[in-house]
Design an enzyme around this catalytic site. Sequence first.
Site, mmCIF file in Angstrom:
data_model
loop_
_atom_site.group_PDB
_atom_site.id
_atom_site.type_symbol
_atom_site.label_atom_id
_atom_site.label_comp_id
_atom_site.label_asym_id
_atom_site.label_seq_id
_atom_site.Cartn_x
_atom_site.Cartn_y
_atom_site.Cartn_z
ATOM 1 N N LYS A 1 0.846 -1.195 0.000
ATOM 2 C CA LYS A 1 0.000 0.000 0.000
ATOM 3 C C LYS A 1 0.879 1.241 0.000
ATOM 4 O O LYS A 1 0.629 2.209 -0.727
ATOM 5 C CB LYS A 1 -0.909 0.000 1.240
ATOM 6 C CG LYS A 1 -2.007 -1.047 1.185
ATOM 7 C CD LYS A 1 -2.691 -1.260 2.536
ATOM 8 C CE LYS A 1 -3.712 -2.397 2.454
ATOM 9 N NZ LYS A 1 -4.267 -2.809 3.741
ATOM 10 N N GLN B 1 -4.703 -1.664 9.965
ATOM 11 C CA GLN B 1 -4.562 -2.971 9.316
ATOM 12 C C GLN B 1 -5.104 -4.076 10.225
ATOM 13 O O GLN B 1 -4.764 -4.139 11.410
ATOM 14 C CB GLN B 1 -3.080 -3.226 8.982
ATOM 15 C CG GLN B 1 -2.816 -4.499 8.202
ATOM 16 C CD GLN B 1 -3.401 -4.499 6.793
ATOM 17 O OE1 GLN B 1 -3.538 -3.459 6.166
ATOM 18 N NE2 GLN B 1 -3.776 -5.657 6.305
ATOM 19 N N ASP C 1 -11.442 2.575 4.800
ATOM 20 C CA ASP C 1 -11.910 1.205 4.585
ATOM 21 C C ASP C 1 -13.433 1.074 4.616
ATOM 22 O O ASP C 1 -13.956 0.006 4.314
ATOM 23 C CB ASP C 1 -11.378 0.304 5.709
ATOM 24 C CG ASP C 1 -10.007 -0.289 5.422
ATOM 25 O OD1 ASP C 1 -9.776 -0.691 4.275
ATOM 26 O OD2 ASP C 1 -9.190 -0.351 6.352
HETATM 27 N N1 GUN Z 1 -6.673 -6.913 6.300
HETATM 28 C C1 GUN Z 1 -6.923 -7.638 5.190
HETATM 29 N N2 GUN Z 1 -7.534 -6.864 4.268
HETATM 30 C C2 GUN Z 1 -7.672 -5.637 4.804
HETATM 31 C C3 GUN Z 1 -8.231 -4.414 4.329
HETATM 32 O O1 GUN Z 1 -8.741 -4.281 3.219
HETATM 33 N N3 GUN Z 1 -8.175 -3.374 5.199
HETATM 34 C C4 GUN Z 1 -7.632 -3.495 6.424
HETATM 35 N N4 GUN Z 1 -7.636 -2.418 7.211
HETATM 36 N N5 GUN Z 1 -7.115 -4.606 6.902
HETATM 37 C C5 GUN Z 1 -7.144 -5.670 6.083
#
Ligand code: GUN
Length: 286
Positions: A49, A93, A116
Amino acid sequence: MAVILDGKALRDKILLNLKKDIDLLTEKPKLSVILVGENPASVLYVNNKKKTAEKLGIISEVIKFPADVEEEILLDKIKELNNDDKVNAILVQLPLPEHINKQKVIDTINPKKDVDCFTSVNYGRLAAGLKPYVYPCTPKGILLLLDEYGIDLDGKNVVVVGRSNLVGKPMSLMALGRNATVTTCHSHTKNLSGITKTADVLISAVGEVLIEENMVRENSVVVDVGIFRDENGKVRGDVEFNDVENVVSYISPVPGGVGPMTIASLMLNTYELYMVQKSEVHSDLK
Ligand code: GUN
């Protein structure tokens, strides 16, 4: 042979356009990512990311905490980020360690910075058929991918396998928002293959080998959200790709399908939150 839903190609196209928009900004969007512990998959995702954000000119920071961090410290950091006008998007995360109250942490994020769409406010708005500030990354990426190939969901039978808060549930809600007839299947579902065979569009988000040739309808569309390593260490998805691709019209590969689209959506969401905060206008939320 099915048409491959090429998530990498669409990601590249989306990010190229997004970079042009970001190049025009004098002050750049900023994404802050909170990472707790050293779960290898999470570290990999977070690094990915950050790398993608930086290529686009999005300012990105990863704030790391040890796995035994106290919840209060995380909450204080999020409040600090909420109050920092330079931070436009906050991502915690997942997964978080057991001793942390996940929802409490997430709900401390200002919904305007919830990249998110995980906060109760944004998730609730999504469930109520209202607009959240931004849509959840993976389902949003899947809809963008289907749109790219002209696959319309209106009136179609969409079967989602998996009911996680991260993918299955919001995917079902968003397909409903596109006027699909949605069935959500999960571990208690009886006669799974009888249901998956009714799908015009089958979306599998489970994380194990599940979807075989005899479970899909001819000429349907199959989207594979699963990603894991098989016993030989090979990255694969829920779908038996080599068999299923002979039966269906469209299929997304793993890797190279939904994964890149999730990242593209995260970047789009960061930009969209920035624009909302800069203009402080939002059609539904004031
Ligand atoms: N863990 C696995 N996929 C994601 C996601 O799309 N966002 C977040 N914050 N954690 C994750």
